[in-house]
Structures are given as structure tokens and as C-alpha cells.
Motif scaffolding. Sequence first.
Motif, PDB file in Angstrom:
ATOM      1  N   GLU A 179      -4.753   7.705   1.190  1.00 23.07           N
ATOM      2  CA  GLU A 179      -6.340   7.545   1.830  1.00 23.07           C
ATOM      3  C   GLU A 179      -7.027   6.959   0.654  1.00 23.07           C
ATOM      4  N   ILE A 180      -7.023   7.137  -0.460  1.00 26.75           N
ATOM      5  CA  ILE A 180      -7.718   6.267  -1.667  1.00 26.75           C
ATOM      6  C   ILE A 180      -7.096   4.927  -1.820  1.00 26.75           C
ATOM      7  N   MET A 235      -5.532   3.094   0.591  1.00 24.57           N
ATOM      8  CA  MET A 235      -5.976   2.522   1.695  1.00 24.57           C
ATOM      9  C   MET A 235      -7.235   1.897   1.576  1.00 24.57           C
ATOM     10  N   GLN A 236      -8.184   2.698   1.061  1.00 24.93           N
ATOM     11  CA  GLN A 236      -9.725   2.415   0.939  1.00 24.93           C
ATOM     12  C   GLN A 236      -9.795   1.226   0.027  1.00 24.93           C
ATOM     13  N   GLN A 237      -8.963   1.165  -1.321  1.00 25.59           N
ATOM     14  CA  GLN A 237      -9.238   0.236  -2.179  1.00 25.59           C
ATOM     15  C   GLN A 237      -8.501  -1.051  -1.638  1.00 25.59           C
ATOM     16  N   TRP A 238      -7.396  -0.981  -0.865  1.00 29.85           N
ATOM     17  CA  TRP A 238      -6.767  -2.188  -0.458  1.00 29.85           C
ATOM     18  C   TRP A 238      -7.738  -2.881   0.473  1.00 29.85           C
ATOM     19  N   ILE A 239      -8.279  -2.219   1.353  1.00 32.64           N
ATOM     20  CA  ILE A 239      -9.294  -2.816   2.164  1.00 32.64           C
ATOM     21  C   ILE A 239     -10.419  -3.292   1.632  1.00 32.64           C
ATOM     22  N   GLU A 240     -11.109  -2.602   0.693  1.00 30.66           N
ATOM     23  CA  GLU A 240     -12.287  -3.354  -0.119  1.00 30.66           C
ATOM     24  C   GLU A 240     -11.727  -4.458  -0.723  1.00 30.66           C
ATOM     25  N   GLN A 269     -11.187  -7.537   1.515  1.00 31.09           N
ATOM     26  CA  GLN A 269     -12.539  -7.946   1.837  1.00 31.09           C
ATOM     27  C   GLN A 269     -13.218  -8.895   0.986  1.00 31.09           C
ATOM     28  N   CYS A 277       0.898  -1.203   0.087  1.00 32.49           N
ATOM     29  CA  CYS A 277      -0.083   0.021  -0.077  1.00 32.49           C
ATOM     30  C   CYS A 277       1.018   1.255   0.024  1.00 32.49           C
TER      31      CYS A 277
END
Length: 52
Positions: free
Chosen positions: A25-26, A28-33, A36, A10
Motif C-alpha cells: 500500500e505504501i 503503490m502510493q509512492q509509485w503514483i506520487e 504524477q 511496484c
Amino acid sequence: MAKVPELEGCIADGESYQQAGQNIEIIMQQWIETAQELGREIPTPKTRSILA
């Protein structure tokens, strides 16, 4: 450049520290999505993103 040590791979960059911070920030969100969706464990945050 900004990176999140807990989230392997990341990393984001930008033309300024502020832009790199916004981009991470963008990412990180994509990594988490993605994690999941793949059923992978999401590590507990230990630090904030690091601007290098």
C-alpha cells in the motif's frame, strides 16, 4: 511478496503476508506520487495487489 501488475516495478515484501500487504500500500502510493511528479500516465487498476 506482493506486487501490482499494472504498476511496473511496484513490488514489496514483508515478514508476513499481512506486512507485505501493508508495505505494498505504501509502495503503490509512492509509485503514483512519483508518476504524477514526472507527468506519467497512471494505469487504471484492473486487480488488487497479489501476494505471492
